[in-house]
Design a protein around this motif. Structure first.
Motif, PDB file in Angstrom:
ATOM      1  N   THR A   1      13.487  47.399  10.514  1.00 10.42           N
ATOM      2  CA  THR A   1      13.673  45.993  10.192  1.00 10.42           C
ATOM      3  C   THR A   1      12.373  45.250   9.986  1.00 10.42           C
ATOM      4  OG1 THR A   1      13.589  45.373  12.504  1.00 10.42           O
ATOM      5  CG2 THR A   1      15.747  45.892  11.595  1.00 10.42           C
ATOM      6  N   GLY A   2      11.217  45.954  10.139  1.00 12.32           N
ATOM      7  CA  GLY A   2       9.946  45.253  10.008  1.00 12.32           C
ATOM      8  C   GLY A   2       9.884  44.116  11.006  1.00 12.32           C
ATOM      9  N   ASN A   3      10.485  44.356  12.191  1.00 14.23           N
ATOM     10  CA  ASN A   3      10.416  43.393  13.284  1.00 14.23           C
ATOM     11  C   ASN A   3      11.274  42.149  13.098  1.00 14.23           C
ATOM     12  OD1 ASN A   3       9.513  43.327  15.778  1.00 14.23           O
ATOM     13  ND2 ASN A   3       7.379  42.891  15.305  1.00 14.23           N
ATOM     14  N   ALA A   4      12.023  42.070  12.011  1.00 13.45           N
ATOM     15  CA  ALA A   4      12.819  40.871  11.790  1.00 13.45           C
ATOM     16  C   ALA A   4      14.139  40.993  12.539  1.00 13.45           C
ATOM     17  CB  ALA A   4      13.088  40.700  10.306  1.00 13.45           C
ATOM     18  N   ASP A   5      14.681  39.874  12.884  1.00 14.66           N
ATOM     19  CA  ASP A   5      15.991  39.832  13.505  1.00 14.66           C
ATOM     20  C   ASP A   5      17.006  40.236  12.426  1.00 14.66           C
ATOM     21  OD1 ASP A   5      18.298  39.176  14.653  1.00 14.66           O
ATOM     22  OD2 ASP A   5      17.692  37.168  15.301  1.00 14.66           O
ATOM     23  N   VAL A   6      17.917  41.170  12.735  1.00 15.32           N
ATOM     24  CA  VAL A   6      18.859  41.610  11.683  1.00 15.32           C
ATOM     25  C   VAL A   6      19.691  40.473  11.128  1.00 15.32           C
ATOM     26  CG1 VAL A   6      19.529  44.009  11.611  1.00 15.32           C
ATOM     27  CG2 VAL A   6      20.009  42.664  13.674  1.00 15.32           C
ATOM     28  N   SER A   7      19.855  39.421  11.934  1.00 13.89           N
ATOM     29  CA  SER A   7      20.725  38.346  11.455  1.00 13.89           C
ATOM     30  C   SER A   7      20.144  37.700  10.197  1.00 13.89           C
ATOM     31  CB  SER A   7      20.932  37.306  12.555  1.00 13.89           C
ATOM     32  OG  SER A   7      19.704  36.688  12.841  1.00 13.89           O
ATOM     33  N   VAL A   8      18.806  37.791  10.032  1.00  8.09           N
ATOM     34  CA  VAL A   8      18.183  37.260   8.813  1.00  8.09           C
ATOM     35  C   VAL A   8      18.770  37.968   7.592  1.00  8.09           C
ATOM     36  CG1 VAL A   8      16.016  37.057   7.529  1.00  8.09           C
ATOM     37  CG2 VAL A   8      16.034  36.728  10.004  1.00  8.09           C
ATOM     38  N   PHE A   9      18.885  39.299   7.708  1.00  8.38           N
ATOM     39  CA  PHE A   9      19.405  40.082   6.582  1.00  8.38           C
ATOM     40  C   PHE A   9      20.902  39.870   6.409  1.00  8.38           C
ATOM     41  CE2 PHE A   9      15.828  42.587   8.385  1.00  8.38           C
ATOM     42  CZ  PHE A   9      14.904  42.201   7.426  1.00  8.38           C
ATOM     43  N   ALA A  10      21.579  39.760   7.556  1.00  6.14           N
ATOM     44  CA  ALA A  10      23.026  39.531   7.491  1.00  6.14           C
ATOM     45  C   ALA A  10      23.298  38.217   6.767  1.00  6.14           C
ATOM     46  CB  ALA A  10      23.608  39.518   8.894  1.00  6.14           C
ATOM     47  N   ASP A  11      22.464  37.192   7.048  1.00  6.06           N
ATOM     48  CA  ASP A  11      22.606  35.898   6.368  1.00  6.06           C
ATOM     49  C   ASP A  11      22.435  36.045   4.867  1.00  6.06           C
ATOM     50  OD1 ASP A  11      23.068  34.514   8.589  1.00  6.06           O
ATOM     51  OD2 ASP A  11      21.074  33.570   8.737  1.00  6.06           O
ATOM     52  N   LEU A  12      21.392  36.770   4.482  1.00  5.91           N
ATOM     53  CA  LEU A  12      21.112  36.977   3.068  1.00  5.91           C
ATOM     54  C   LEU A  12      22.293  37.646   2.375  1.00  5.91           C
ATOM     55  CD1 LEU A  12      17.440  38.218   2.889  1.00  5.91           C
ATOM     56  CD2 LEU A  12      18.457  36.371   1.549  1.00  5.91           C
ATOM     57  N   LEU A  13      22.826  38.668   3.056  1.00  3.25           N
ATOM     58  CA  LEU A  13      23.937  39.429   2.493  1.00  3.25           C
ATOM     59  C   LEU A  13      25.132  38.512   2.305  1.00  3.25           C
ATOM     60  CD1 LEU A  13      24.463  42.338   1.743  1.00  3.25           C
ATOM     61  CD2 LEU A  13      25.384  42.713   4.020  1.00  3.25           C
ATOM     62  N   GLU A  14      25.363  37.681   3.309  1.00  2.53           N
ATOM     63  CA  GLU A  14      26.491  36.768   3.293  1.00  2.53           C
ATOM     64  C   GLU A  14      26.345  35.779   2.127  1.00  2.53           C
ATOM     65  OE1 GLU A  14      29.095  36.804   4.950  1.00  2.53           O
ATOM     66  OE2 GLU A  14      29.951  34.795   4.763  1.00  2.53           O
ATOM     67  N   ARG A  15      25.122  35.255   1.941  1.00  4.38           N
ATOM     68  CA  ARG A  15      24.912  34.238   0.912  1.00  4.38           C
ATOM     69  C   ARG A  15      24.891  34.825  -0.494  1.00  4.38           C
ATOM     70  NH1 ARG A  15      19.938  32.215   1.289  1.00  4.38           N
ATOM     71  NH2 ARG A  15      19.459  32.945   3.385  1.00  4.38           N
ATOM     72  N   SER A  16      24.221  35.964  -0.645  1.00  2.00           N
ATOM     73  CA  SER A  16      23.976  36.425  -2.021  1.00  2.00           C
ATOM     74  C   SER A  16      24.667  37.725  -2.388  1.00  2.00           C
ATOM     75  CB  SER A  16      22.467  36.596  -2.236  1.00  2.00           C
ATOM     76  OG  SER A  16      21.783  35.502  -1.709  1.00  2.00           O
ATOM     77  N   GLY A  17      25.355  38.330  -1.445  1.00  2.00           N
ATOM     78  CA  GLY A  17      26.051  39.571  -1.762  1.00  2.00           C
ATOM     79  C   GLY A  17      25.097  40.748  -1.835  1.00  2.00           C
ATOM     80  N   ARG A  18      25.650  41.920  -2.154  1.00  5.18           N
ATOM     81  CA  ARG A  18      24.831  43.133  -2.176  1.00  5.18           C
ATOM     82  C   ARG A  18      23.854  43.120  -3.347  1.00  5.18           C
ATOM     83  NH1 ARG A  18      27.958  47.389   0.739  1.00  5.18           N
ATOM     84  NH2 ARG A  18      26.572  48.933  -0.135  1.00  5.18           N
ATOM     85  N   VAL A  19      22.669  43.623  -3.100  1.00  6.70           N
ATOM     86  CA  VAL A  19      21.670  43.714  -4.163  1.00  6.70           C
ATOM     87  C   VAL A  19      22.101  44.801  -5.153  1.00  6.70           C
ATOM     88  CG1 VAL A  19      19.288  44.361  -4.648  1.00  6.70           C
ATOM     89  CG2 VAL A  19      19.828  42.969  -2.652  1.00  6.70           C
ATOM     90  N   VAL A  20      21.935  44.526  -6.447  1.00 10.70           N
ATOM     91  CA  VAL A  20      22.299  45.513  -7.463  1.00 10.70           C
ATOM     92  C   VAL A  20      21.086  46.408  -7.740  1.00 10.70           C
ATOM     93  CG1 VAL A  20      23.117  45.811  -9.826  1.00 10.70           C
ATOM     94  CG2 VAL A  20      23.841  43.813  -8.487  1.00 10.70           C
ATOM     95  N   PHE A  21      21.268  47.733  -7.626  1.00 14.13           N
ATOM     96  CA  PHE A  21      20.185  48.658  -7.927  1.00 14.13           C
ATOM     97  C   PHE A  21      20.291  49.084  -9.386  1.00 14.13           C
ATOM     98  CE2 PHE A  21      18.698  53.189  -7.999  1.00 14.13           C
ATOM     99  CZ  PHE A  21      17.337  52.891  -7.942  1.00 14.13           C
ATOM    100  N   THR A  22      19.278  48.750 -10.189  1.00 12.94           N
ATOM    101  CA  THR A  22      19.336  49.059 -11.620  1.00 12.94           C
ATOM    102  C   THR A  22      18.473  50.263 -11.961  1.00 12.94           C
ATOM    103  OG1 THR A  22      17.459  47.599 -12.000  1.00 12.94           O
ATOM    104  CG2 THR A  22      19.639  46.614 -12.213  1.00 12.94           C
ATOM    105  N   GLY A  23      17.824  50.835 -10.911  1.00 18.03           N
ATOM    106  CA  GLY A  23      16.779  51.826 -11.146  1.00 18.03           C
ATOM    107  C   GLY A  23      17.219  53.202 -11.602  1.00 18.03           C
TER     108      GLY A  23
ATOM    109  N   GLY B   1      15.192  35.729  -1.498  1.00 23.25           N
ATOM    110  CA  GLY B   1      14.742  35.564  -0.111  1.00 23.25           C
ATOM    111  C   GLY B   1      13.301  36.008   0.036  1.00 23.25           C
ATOM    112  N   LEU B   2      12.587  35.390   0.970  1.00 20.79           N
ATOM    113  CA  LEU B   2      11.211  35.787   1.286  1.00 20.79           C
ATOM    114  C   LEU B   2      11.076  35.858   2.799  1.00 20.79           C
ATOM    115  CD1 LEU B   2       9.182  33.485  -1.157  1.00 20.79           C
ATOM    116  CD2 LEU B   2       9.498  35.975  -1.334  1.00 20.79           C
ATOM    117  N   LEU B   3      10.394  36.888   3.269  1.00 21.06           N
ATOM    118  CA  LEU B   3      10.211  37.044   4.710  1.00 21.06           C
ATOM    119  C   LEU B   3       8.728  37.179   5.007  1.00 21.06           C
ATOM    120  CD1 LEU B   3      12.896  39.764   5.151  1.00 21.06           C
ATOM    121  CD2 LEU B   3      12.943  37.572   6.317  1.00 21.06           C
TER     122      LEU B   3
END
Ligand code: ATP
Ligand code: MG
Length: 912
Positions: A453-475, A487-489
């Motif tokens: 988690t790079g020391n971040a509280d997981v809830s930060v990521f959970a919030d992001l997921l909730e707001r913006s949905g899953r990231v699309v991988f185009t690679g 988002g920026l951390l």
């Protein structure tokens, strides 16, 4: 009623009441703050905590659970296992207390013929939280449970929360009265062994405030109230099968019975033995389940728990097979193969993957058993030295640091240390030991969490997921593309913007960057972010991670300008690196296929790392892989490269993929839909990684070698493409240089080198021979240096350091032979061949006639050196502890000790 039938009835009951049956998640928790799934609700946490919208309003499951907190209870209570299954039902903002309670009651008391469990109503009790009048009322009025069998309990018992602000609420537990044989009258408030908790109904209805433990305030109602229930499958089985405890039910019993058979015990005749058998059965089940979920024994995290469980099993089996007294140094017999087989057989019908992966599970468990038996052997020797030191200091306690070191370095279990110390009449400083253990565990936990988690509280990521949905991988098919910064951390905290020089985590709504996963290293590259004023900011990306499924964090440094959340961005990966990593990944698939072909299906992938130009491939195997196999595998794979097969990826259902024979990673979790990567018709494997388009693009593969990286796991390293070519080219230069130096053609080199080695060895032997001849020639000189001790000639001499022990011995005999016959004589020679002193005593016949035995004299000398020794009356040898700086004095003291012993002997037979 069999365990499988109990599970089936539970699921059917709730399915008929609108619940979606969700399959058990892996025992290994997805939540980075938890090592294992400890309750049925763990996989549902994102829904229960409001981080994600639940896909269903009602759900039910049979979830595999592992509770290490209960490890000490196992076998001692009748109701705690480390592994158990929780039957659970959930309402997400749908029905609440009344349905939860009345359905639970209905299912428990409904007759077996009607699909229920047929419990007599008068055997059931319920507890509710102190002020939960609503639940109390439902039990009394809707269910009709007499007030005498409803008990109100405090916050420590009947309240649920997560320890942090968030949902909380009262619960209500259902107990089964096992009768007076099990304990006192008076309900669960009085006795939890007699009144067995079978089902816990949690009512999540409030919002808790901050605070520690149960010291917090309720700050409001939850907008959506949830139900979370958990029933212990094994406890139900114990009741329904009329047995005394969890270990005697249909599944676990198979393992317990086999353990009793193998160790020649009759279960039920002795409490200590029974507890040990239960521990073995429970731990073997847990270990089998963990290995099947991809956990390998290691010294940290989940692997450490697995190691501990297996070691406790081995240890208890040794005690069981060690006979009376059980000194813990019992036999070295191996039992886990048979017990693992019994466990797989018991659970196979419910968990088909156990049967499918049986060979791997066996390999891992057996190897760990063998390694631990070896550890016990070394550890015992080290323990003995530690005990000797304690005794020499005249103390009665083994230090906590020593116990910790034995545990940490030699894997010696503390209970074994305690027991063996007790046998020596010693105590162990357990407090210090436990403190050191706790400190170490805390370090390990922090490290593991930090990486993900790079020391971040997981809830930060959970919030992001909730707001913006899953990231699309185009690679998969793009190397660059437009995106938006969502988002920026910075230092684990969400920030609106970041300026040049900042270490930052960037989250985009879509990205061509591959996040580290499935053994493939992450992409690197740059993200350009447009600022409102039209200038461009640049972030250099070095590491990409997925802290939570669906969230991708690009870690890097802002090189220029300022980046802000919401700004348009352009992401671009380093294509050279991506291509090289993809080549390695495709190469790993080919090696996996080839090794399976060569070694059989038990050679399953257990880990890998695909880096630019180089790869690491770990797989389960019971022993070293012969060089010839490595060469064949390498050959076969290079053949596939030349054939230039098409590489193709597609999505399909897991069932279809299995039917096509696609290789799955051992212990990996897969959803219903999977991605399959195939290389021509040669290899087909489930994989989310990136690959080349044709096998020919790999160019060349060079396998570097193979080694063991732990019990039952081998690691192969290989080079791919130009790196493989450069390696071979460099080796070729090396061979020509050697050829020049040794004046030999390449094919003559092995013979030439082996000839050199032989000659060197011969020369060394000759040197040794000359040295000892020289030593012996000094015999005459030594003999003349004898002194008189109580009428006996004593020759005492320290040899030069490095003189070998048998040289010292030879010389002692030589000197003795030179002493005048008929005149009593004793020879004591000491030396330090390596780091420890050696002392040799030889006595002639006249000395022996005076009662001077070499064995006894050497004992006195060795004691002065901090060691021991002995031998016959005419010649004896001893050794001491490693010499410190005061080594000179120690050897002088040894000579003095011999003199004193000689005088004592003279005194006792009256010689002046
Ligand atoms: P106990 O107080 O008996 O340890 P618990 O309060 O820890 O139980 P819960 O956390 O409420 O239990 O778990 C729900 C159900 O799971 C329990 O009612 C029980 O049936 C079962 N359960 C809990 N722990 C274990 C275990 N170690 N082994 C087997 N079943 C268990
Ligand atoms: Mg408990």
């Amino acid at each position: 009623m069999e365990s499988a039938e109990i599970a089936r009835r539970f699921l059917t009951y709730f399915e008929q009441r609108g619940h979606t049956v969700v399959p058990s998640a892996s025992l290994v928790s997805e939540d980075p703050t938890l090592l294992f799934v400890v309750a049925g609700m763990v996989p549902f946490l994102p829904y229960l905590l409001g981080q994600q919208a639940p896909p269903w309003k009602r759900a039910a499951s049979v979830q595999k659970c592992l509770r290490t907190v209960d490890i000490e209870e196992v076998g001692k209570t009748t109701r705690h296992g480390t592994f158990f299954q929780m039957l659970g039902s959930w309402s997400f903002g749908d029905y609440f207390k009344e349905d939860a309670i009345t359905w639970a009651w209905d299912l428990l008391t409904k007759s077996e013929r009607d699909g229920g469990f047929g419990f007599p109503e008068d055997k059931l009790w319920a507890t509710v939280y102190l002020d939960d009048d609503e639940a109390y009322g439902i039990w009394r009025d809707k269910v009709g449970l007499p007030e005498g069998r409803i008990q109100r309990m405090g916050k420590d018992q009947n309240y649920w929360d997560m320890g942090v602000p968030g949902p909380c609420g009262p619960d209500s537990e259902i107990y089964y009265d096992r009768g007076p044989d099990y304990g006192r009258e008076g309900g669960p408030a009085v006795d939890e062994e007699r009144y067995l908790e079978i089902w816990n109904l949690v009512f999540m209805q409030y919002q808790r405030g901050p605070g520690r433990g149960s010291d917090y305030e309720i700050v409001g109602d939850l907008p959506a109230k949830n139900i979370d229930t958990g029933m212990g499958l094994e406890r139900m089985a114990a009741i329904l099968q009329g047995v005394d405890n969890l270990f005697e039910i249909d599944t676990t019993w198979k393992v317990l019975e086999r353990a009793a058979e193998l160790t020649d015990h009759k279960y039920g005749s002795d409490r200590r033995t029974d507890v040990a058998l239960r521990v073995v059965a429970d731990h073997v089940d847990s270990a089998v389940m963990l290995v099947a979920d991809g956990v390998l024994p290691s010294n940290e995290g989940a692997g450490y728990v697995l190691r501990r469980l297996l070691r406790r099993s081995v240890r208890n089996l040794r005690l069981l097979s060690g006979g009376a007294g059980g000194s813990g140094r019992g036999t070295e017999e191996r039992f886990l193969h048979e017990l693992t087989a019994a466990s797989i057989e018991a659970y196979g019908p419910q968990f088909p993957n156990l049967v499918r992966d049986a060979a791997n599970i066996q390999t891992v468990i057996e190897a760990e058993e063998a390694a631990f038996l070896g550890t016990l052997r070394t550890g015992s020797a080290i323990f003995d030295t530690a005990v000797e030191q304690v005794k020499r200091r005249g103390e009665s306690q083994l230090g906590g640091e020593q116990a910790f070191q034995l545990h940490d370095t030699y894997g010696f279990p503390i209970d074994l240390t305690l027991e063996m110390a007790a046998e020596q009449g010693l105590k162990v400083d357990e407090d210090t030991f436990r403190r050191l253990m706790a400190e170490q565990r805390e370090r390990a936990r922090k490290d593991a969490q930090e990486k993900k988690t790079g020391n971040a509280d997981v809830s930060v990521f959970a919030d992001l997921l909730e707001r913006s949905g899953r990231v699309v991988f185009t690679g998969y098919d793009q190397i660059d593309g437009e995106a938006t910064v969502i988002g920026l951390l910075v230092n684990g905290v969400s920030v609106p913007s970041a300026v040049a020089g900042t270490e930052v985590g960037v989250v985009l709504d879509r990205t061509p960057f591959y996040a580290e996963g499935g053994g493939q290293l992450s992409d690197t590259g740059v993200i350009r972010v447009s600022a409102a004023d039209g200038t461009d900011a640049l972030v250099e990306i070095r590491d990409v991670q997925t802290p939570l499924t669906g969230v991708v964090v690009h870690g890097g440094v802002v090189r220029a300008g300022e980046i802000t959340v919401g700004a348009p961005a352009y992401a671009e990966i380093d294509t050279e690196r991506r291509r090289a990593v993809s080549r390695s990944h495709t190469a790993t698939h080919l090696l996996h296929r080839a090794f399976r072909g060569a070694l059989g299906d038990s050679a399953a992938q257990a880990g890998s790392e695909n880096a630019p130009g180089r790869l690491r491939f770990d797989f389960t195997a019971s022993g070293a892989v012969p060089i010839s196999v490595l060469r064949d595998v390498e050959d076969e794979v290079n053949q596939v490269l030349i054939t230039d097969l098409d590489v193709r990826a597609f999505h399909t259902s897991i069932d279809d993929a299995r039917a096509m024979g696609a290789l799955a990673l051992f212990g990996e979790k897969y959803g219903d839909e999977v991605r399959v990567v195939e290389v021509g018709d040669y290899s087909r494997e489930l994989c989310g990684g990136t690959h080349v388009a044709r096998s020919g693009q790999l160019g060349l593969i060079k396998v570097l070698g193979e080694a063991s990286i732990g019990a039952g796991v081998r690691r192969v390293e290989a080079l791919v493409g130009m790196d493989a070519f450069r390696f071979l080219a460099a080796e070729s230069v090396l061979v020509s240089q050697l050829g020049e130096q040794l004046k030999a053609r390449p094919e003559e080199l092995p013979e030439r080198v082996s000839g050199l080695v032989t000659r060197l060895r011969d020369a060394q032997r000759e040197l040794e021979r000359l040295r000892s001849a020289q030593l012996l020639s000094s015999g005459a000189e030594l003999t003349s240096g004898g002194t008189d001790v109580a009428g006996v000639t004593l020759v005492a001499h320290r040899m030069p350091d490095g003189t070998a022990a048998d040289g010292i011995r030879k010389l002692a005999l030589d000197v003795r032979g030179r002493l005048p016959a008929g005149q009593p004589g004793v020879v004591v020679l000491a030396g330090v061949p390596a780091d420890r002193p050696v002392v040799v005593v030889a006595t002639n016949e006249a000395a022996r006639a005076r009662g001077l035995a070499a064995g006894r004299l050497v004992g006195a000398a060795a004691k002065a050196l901090g060691g021991g020794g002995g031998g016959k009356d005419d010649v004896a040898q001893g050794g001491g502890a490693p010499l410190s700086a005061s080594g000179e004095h120690a050897i002088d003291a040894a000579f003095d000790a011999v003199r004193a012993a000689m005088r004592d002997a003279a005194g006792s037979i009256g010689v002046p």
